[in-house]
Structure formats: C-alpha cells, structure tokens
Design a protein around this motif. Structure first.
Motif: not given
Length: 163
Positions: A58-82
């Motif tokens: 469990q953790d959260e971004s320390l920077i406010e963002a319009d959208r936050v994507f959770i990932k498990h591993g090094y790269g971004p998920g397909k949801e972020m790319i889409e």
C-alpha cells in the motif's frame, strides 16, 4: 503542443529527495499530470522471490495528479497507455524515480505506443546503482533522443497561446 506530465513512482516506499517532490509539485501545478505508483503483489510480479525485496503493498503518489495508475513491476500497464492515447497528446514528459529502471521502462512502453516520451532530466533520480541518473539519462538519449528540463517546460508553458 498537447502534452502531459508522467510522474513515475514518486512515493514514500522509495524515499524520494525533497527537491524532487518540490520540483514536481511546481511542474505538475502547470500541466496535466498523471502518476504511477508501484505496489507489491507477489502473484503478479515476484519481487521477493527473485530479488529478495519488494515495494510496499500500500502506498500513494506524493504528487497530486489528475489520475494515478497502480502498477506491479517496472513498466506502466496497458490501462495507462490507453488513457494517454485517449488524451491525444503529442508528447509525454516523463519524470520520477529510478531513471535507469522504472522511468526507462515507461519510456520504452510510451515509445512503442507512439507517444513521444521526453525525459525531464532535472526531475528524475537514478536507482541505487546511479543516484545521479547520468546512466539513465544517457540510455534515454540513446534510445529516445528527446530530453528537456523543467525550466524549459515552464518557459514553453508561459508562451502566449499555450494553455
């Protein structure tokens, strides 16, 4: 130019330096921003089994963002790319932690998706192998060529006609 700032894994788990958090807060206040947060799920990415460590569950971004994507591993998920494709951006400004691993992995995914990844060189920190980020920046320039600084981005945004 339609662009968005991507902040990679600036979260408590990775103890980002205060200058990075402050700089990203300033930058993100001026441009649409998304962020990734890396969480541990051994069933998805076997960090503990393979590396003997893992990010927090469990953790959260320390920077406010319009959208936050959770990932498990090094790269971004397909949801972020889409999501980024759906925004119709011309360039993705990439910043954050571990320039030579997670940030670089985001660059490859963005590049492969045709989203023109551009590294914000003064808003990134390297892994424990190279905290200066010089190695990651050199790899980025070699693979993607596109780099900028936060001052250059802010100057562009201040030009008449820019939202």
């Amino acid at each position: 130019m339609r662009q968005v700032l991507l902040i990679v894994d600036v979260q408590s788990t990775f103890s980002p330096p205060e200058w990075l958090v402050d700089g990203l807060r300033l930058l993100s206040a001026n441009i649409p921003t998304i962020a990734s947060v890396e969480l541990h799920d051994e069933r998805v990415t076997p960090f503990e089994r393979q590396l003997g460590w893992h990010p927090a569950a469990q953790d959260e971004s320390l920077i406010e963002a319009d959208r936050v994507f959770i990932k498990h591993g090094y790269g971004p998920g397909k949801e972020m790319i889409e999501y980024l494709r759906g925004l119709g951006v011309e360039r993705v400004l990439v910043s954050g932690l571990q320039t030579d691993t997670c940030v670089l992995a985001a660059g490859f995914a963005l590049f492969d998706a045709g989203l023109m990844p551009t590294l914000v060189t003064d808003m990134t920190v390297g892994s424990s192998l190279d905290r200066s980020a010089k190695m990651g920046i050199a790899l980025w320039e070699h693979h993607f060529r596109q780099v900028t600084t936060s001052a250059e981005v802010l100057a562009e945004l201040a030009q008449p006609g820019n939202p």
